[in-house]
Design a protein around this motif. Structure first.
Motif, mmCIF file in Angstrom:
data_model
loop_
_atom_site.group_PDB
_atom_site.id
_atom_site.type_symbol
_atom_site.label_atom_id
_atom_site.label_comp_id
_atom_site.label_asym_id
_atom_site.label_seq_id
_atom_site.Cartn_x
_atom_site.Cartn_y
_atom_site.Cartn_z
ATOM 1 N N THR A 9 0.823 -1.211 0.000
ATOM 2 C CA THR A 9 0.000 0.000 0.000
ATOM 3 C C THR A 9 0.857 1.262 0.000
ATOM 4 O O THR A 9 0.369 2.332 -0.350
ATOM 5 C CB THR A 9 -0.960 -0.004 1.204
ATOM 6 N N VAL A 12 -0.160 4.945 0.984
ATOM 7 C CA VAL A 12 -1.302 5.544 0.301
ATOM 8 C C VAL A 12 -2.470 4.580 0.518
ATOM 9 O O VAL A 12 -2.590 3.586 -0.181
ATOM 10 C CB VAL A 12 -1.020 5.743 -1.210
ATOM 11 N N ASN A 13 -3.320 4.884 1.486
ATOM 12 C CA ASN A 13 -4.293 3.905 1.966
ATOM 13 C C ASN A 13 -5.718 4.086 1.464
ATOM 14 O O ASN A 13 -6.614 3.363 1.898
ATOM 15 C CB ASN A 13 -4.278 3.890 3.494
ATOM 16 N N ASP A 14 -5.967 4.996 0.559
ATOM 17 C CA ASP A 14 -7.336 5.227 0.087
ATOM 18 C C ASP A 14 -7.979 3.954 -0.455
ATOM 19 O O ASP A 14 -9.136 3.657 -0.143
ATOM 20 C CB ASP A 14 -7.365 6.313 -0.995
ATOM 21 N N ASN A 15 -7.250 3.199 -1.267
ATOM 22 C CA ASN A 15 -7.817 1.968 -1.821
ATOM 23 C C ASN A 15 -8.030 0.916 -0.739
ATOM 24 O O ASN A 15 -8.993 0.153 -0.800
ATOM 25 C CB ASN A 15 -6.937 1.410 -2.938
ATOM 26 N N TYR A 17 -8.933 1.523 2.342
ATOM 27 C CA TYR A 17 -10.165 1.912 3.023
ATOM 28 C C TYR A 17 -11.385 1.583 2.173
ATOM 29 O O TYR A 17 -12.409 1.130 2.688
ATOM 30 C CB TYR A 17 -10.145 3.392 3.386
ATOM 31 N N LYS A 18 -11.276 1.795 0.864
ATOM 32 C CA LYS A 18 -12.391 1.474 -0.034
ATOM 33 C C LYS A 18 -12.659 -0.028 -0.031
ATOM 34 O O LYS A 18 -13.809 -0.448 0.076
ATOM 35 C CB LYS A 18 -12.090 1.954 -1.452
ATOM 36 N N THR A 38 2.190 3.173 8.140
ATOM 37 C CA THR A 38 0.761 3.435 8.326
ATOM 38 C C THR A 38 0.020 2.225 8.886
ATOM 39 O O THR A 38 -1.203 2.243 8.982
ATOM 40 C CB THR A 38 0.094 3.866 7.006
ATOM 41 N N THR A 130 -1.952 -0.098 -4.337
ATOM 42 C CA THR A 130 -1.577 1.280 -4.646
ATOM 43 C C THR A 130 -0.823 1.429 -5.959
ATOM 44 O O THR A 130 -1.135 2.305 -6.762
ATOM 45 C CB THR A 130 -0.728 1.856 -3.496
#
Length: 163
Positions: A9, A12-15, A17-18, A38, A130
């Motif tokens: 990841t 960059v954790n947006d994906n 979380y999705k 993270t 990511t």
């Protein structure tokens, strides 16, 4: 039992979380490394058990370089993969897992999704959420479901690219 397997990841954790929102509830999350500091944030939002190992970009970490998990009779070596040169092939990883009595090994590092058997060991690389590197460059992860008899079933999943 439902398990989310992810890797790479790279802070960059947006994906992540999705995916977590899309597949929840899960009983366990296994992260195969390169969370880059993270992991505590990811664990806090996970809402379930969270296992993570260090990757080649997890500098100054206290994370273990690998773990052996027992999930309903499945003995699993979890590693990032760089110590086994997975970019050059999976043989060393499969041999090490077998030598430790594992019937599965989960890894990352290559950012390429993979599922297959080698030397009696089922290998799983969920790819990267990511920075995917396979054709189409779609972020990927794996869902593992273990039934009451301990039989594991795997689904390779991907996130649709947003335009």
């Amino acid at each position: 039992m439902k398990i989310l397997i992810c890797s790479d990841t790279h802070r960059v954790n947006d994906n992540f979380y999705k995916v977590l929102e899309d597949v929840s509830p899960v009983d366990l999350i296994i992260h195969c490394g390169d969370a880059e500091g993270t992991e505590c944030e990811m664990e806090a939002i996970a809402g379930c058990d969270f296992e993570v190992v260090s990757g080649n970009n997890d500098f100054f970490t206290i994370l273990p370089k690998e773990r052996i998990l027992d999930i309903k009779g499945n003995k699993i070596l979890v590693t990032h993969g760089h110590y086994y040169s997975v970019s050059a092939g999976y043989e060393r990883l499969a041999e090490e897992a077998a030598a430790r009595g594992c019937n599965m090994a989960f890894f990352g590092h290559t950012h390429l999704p993979y599922m297959g058997e080698m030397n009696g060991v089922f290998l799983v690389n969920p790819g990267s959420l990511t920075y995917p590197r396979q054709f189409g460059r779609v972020p990927t992860y794996v869902i593992m479901e273990v039934d009451e008899q301990g039989e594991a079933h795997f689904t390779q999943c991907s996130l649709a690219k947003e335009e």
